[in-house]
Design an enzyme around this catalytic site. Sequence first.
Site, PDB file in Angstrom:
ATOM      1  N   ALA A 127       0.771  -1.249   0.000  1.00 16.06           N
ATOM      2  CA  ALA A 127       0.000   0.000   0.000  1.00 16.06           C
ATOM      3  C   ALA A 127       0.804   1.303   0.000  1.00 16.06           C
ATOM      4  CB  ALA A 127      -0.941   0.009   1.203  1.00 16.06           C
ATOM      5  N   ALA A 128       2.020   1.311   0.518  1.00 17.81           N
ATOM      6  CA  ALA A 128       2.719   2.599   0.706  1.00 17.81           C
ATOM      7  C   ALA A 128       3.209   3.167  -0.632  1.00 17.81           C
ATOM      8  CB  ALA A 128       3.910   2.410   1.639  1.00 17.81           C
ATOM      9  N   GLY A 130       0.562   5.138  -0.380  1.00 15.40           N
ATOM     10  CA  GLY A 130      -0.855   5.237  -0.046  1.00 15.40           C
ATOM     11  C   GLY A 130      -1.716   5.986  -1.040  1.00 15.40           C
ATOM     12  N   SER A 131      -1.193   6.243  -2.253  1.00 17.45           N
ATOM     13  CA  SER A 131      -2.040   6.967  -3.214  1.00 17.45           C
ATOM     14  C   SER A 131      -3.316   6.165  -3.479  1.00 17.45           C
ATOM     15  CB  SER A 131      -1.290   7.233  -4.523  1.00 17.45           C
ATOM     16  OG  SER A 131      -0.945   6.029  -5.158  1.00 17.45           O
ATOM     17  N   GLY A 178       3.171  -9.595   2.288  1.00 17.50           N
ATOM     18  CA  GLY A 178       1.805  -9.863   1.821  1.00 17.50           C
ATOM     19  C   GLY A 178       1.499 -11.344   1.678  1.00 17.50           C
ATOM     20  N   CYS A 248       3.571  -1.047 -12.263  1.00 13.18           N
ATOM     21  CA  CYS A 248       3.949   0.075 -13.129  1.00 13.18           C
ATOM     22  C   CYS A 248       5.130  -0.355 -13.991  1.00 13.18           C
ATOM     23  CB  CYS A 248       4.258   1.325 -12.313  1.00 13.18           C
ATOM     24  SG  CYS A 248       5.508   1.086 -11.056  1.00 13.18           S
TER      25      CYS A 248
HETATM   26  N1  SAM Z   1       0.095   1.052  -3.882  1.00 10.74           N
HETATM   27  C1  SAM Z   1       1.098   2.070  -3.588  1.00 10.74           C
HETATM   28  C2  SAM Z   1       0.538   3.424  -3.939  1.00 10.74           C
HETATM   29  O1  SAM Z   1      -0.288   3.504  -4.853  1.00 10.74           O
HETATM   30  O2  SAM Z   1       0.891   4.410  -3.275  1.00 10.74           O
HETATM   31  C3  SAM Z   1       2.395   1.784  -4.302  1.00 10.74           C
HETATM   32  C4  SAM Z   1       2.902   0.417  -3.999  1.00 10.74           C
HETATM   33  S1  SAM Z   1       4.496   0.069  -4.625  1.00 10.74           S
HETATM   34  C5  SAM Z   1       4.186  -0.270  -6.262  1.00 10.74           C
HETATM   35  C6  SAM Z   1       4.768  -1.499  -3.952  1.00 10.74           C
HETATM   36  C7  SAM Z   1       4.940  -1.518  -2.449  1.00 10.74           C
HETATM   37  O3  SAM Z   1       5.047  -2.886  -2.041  1.00 10.74           O
HETATM   38  C8  SAM Z   1       6.198  -0.850  -1.941  1.00 10.74           C
HETATM   39  O4  SAM Z   1       5.837   0.105  -0.980  1.00 10.74           O
HETATM   40  C9  SAM Z   1       7.011  -1.970  -1.310  1.00 10.74           C
HETATM   41  O5  SAM Z   1       7.710  -1.554  -0.156  1.00 10.74           O
HETATM   42  C10 SAM Z   1       5.919  -2.960  -0.944  1.00 10.74           C
HETATM   43  N2  SAM Z   1       6.339  -4.379  -0.869  1.00 10.74           N
HETATM   44  C11 SAM Z   1       7.442  -4.965  -1.397  1.00 10.74           C
HETATM   45  N3  SAM Z   1       7.424  -6.279  -1.136  1.00 10.74           N
HETATM   46  C12 SAM Z   1       6.288  -6.536  -0.438  1.00 10.74           C
HETATM   47  C13 SAM Z   1       5.721  -7.702   0.121  1.00 10.74           C
HETATM   48  N4  SAM Z   1       6.324  -8.888  -0.009  1.00 10.74           N
HETATM   49  N5  SAM Z   1       4.557  -7.596   0.792  1.00 10.74           N
HETATM   50  C14 SAM Z   1       3.935  -6.395   0.918  1.00 10.74           C
HETATM   51  N6  SAM Z   1       4.441  -5.251   0.405  1.00 10.74           N
HETATM   52  C15 SAM Z   1       5.591  -5.321  -0.265  1.00 10.74           C
END
Ligand code: SAM
Length: 479
Positions: A127-128, A130-131, A178, A248
């Site tokens: 989620a981070a 968080g958009s 996750g 992305c």
């Molecule tokens: N959804 C977010 C937004 O729209 O702001 C962007 C998410 S970014 C594409 C992917 C995120 O997944 C990153 O913040 C990363 O730290 C996290 N991440 C990486 N491996 C992960 C895992 N195994 N489980 C959960 N989160 C993970």
Amino acid sequence: MNTATYIPESFLDDVKSYIPSHLSINDFVDACQRPLRRSIRVNTLKMSVDDFIQYCSKNNWHIEPIPWCSNGFWLTRSQDEEQNLPIGNTDLHLSGCIYVQEASSMLPPQALINALTTSDCVLDMAAAPGSKTSQLAALMNNQGLLIANELSSSRVKILAANMKRMGVANCALSHFNGTIFGDYMFECFDSILLDAPCSGEGTVRKDENALKNWSIESNIEIAQVQKNLIRSAFLALKPGGTLVYSTCTLTPLENQEVCYALLEEFVNNIEIEPLDRLFPGAEKATTEQGFLHVWPQIYDSEGFFIARFKKLSSVEHSAQKVKKGEFPFSPTPSKLQDNFNAHIKKQFGIQALQGKLMSRDKELWLFPDAIEKVQNKIKYSRLGIQLGTTHKNGVRIEHEFATALGKLATKNTFSMNQQQAQDYFHGKDIRLAQPTTNTHEVILTLCGAPVGLGKWQKNKIKNNLSRDLVSNAQLITWV
Ligand code: SAM
């Protein structure tokens, strides 16, 4: 044109092997070298789109609607303003009325829009910052329960700060890989968004060095992480539920192949929900399987991939796990509930709060009602919103009460101008033109949206912003 954009030959060779025949590689390279148009999403939890449009016309901000998101706009400001006032310091941003979000990144939550109307329980698995979490919360109108998970601890903090700024009240944050959700929260969610970690090939327009470490080997490595995550997401989805997978990046290794692995494993329990009708013009980016493969030149955006699935029936899963340990909150005693409700009615004219009042030691929290079914399944880093802390003479109200619930207030609010707001976010008190006889708390607003809490004190409003938010300005102005 940004010719400094690093686009390695090996990457282009790979792209040539899968770019659809109706698109040209030269257009792709041109698009990658063009600066990205700035786009924002209006946070309808804090401001209506009509008010935003009026604000833009008053301030000479030029806007153009994004066809797939009714709250999304491409935004152009004068060069002068761009130089002197970064978008992250504008009052609309500081107040949480807008979120700076790339246009194509608004697509995954939009793909869930119909499913959300009947969703009690939604998971945003990666989620981070968080958009998309805040977009989902706005689409849910702060109702139901939204669990936002993030693996990286520093990014969980940013996620939490963004949810506060945006006035999100229906969210629980968790901090796990996750992959645990399938085992610990088997078939718990009505809708799931997996916006997966990826190689970011679609982001070169924002970050000219995005492809610096590009290699097929790293694509393959990340694809394995994505396959594990999507499998976990599918297990955590209720029968009848909807899963959206997005990245992305452009490579089929991290997109189509990840989806095929899921479709193959759960062949009898899953179907693709095609996205060709998501918005007028969606067919331009739709693959023959019904996925959206957004190339940067199609809508003049970043590259993105979005797939949507329906879970047709329950699946076998013997490896379910149960969390150990007690849930650390208990229902707030009714006398304290009555006192608190009487206080917010007297002080702010707030009649009733939706949700459940819960206590942990002296802390007073408001949980979304839907948490009950899943509160014991995993440990949450943060759940609902903290309303206050009790002490012997009553309750001290918290900042988050103001940002998330301040819009319910009918009295004791103070509308700040831009300068007062800058002072407030820097931790300074607000001088009043006329001394006040008021005491107690006041909800501070900016652009009509609640942004924090102060305390009336003779000729000033005392700043109650917590020190971590003041000292870590990046958490407030993050874009
Ligand atoms: N959804 C977010 C937004 O729209 O702001 C962007 C998410 S970014 C594409 C992917 C995120 O997944 C990153 O913040 C990363 O730290 C996290 N991440 C990486 N491996 C992960 C895992 N195994 N489980 C959960 N989160 C993970």
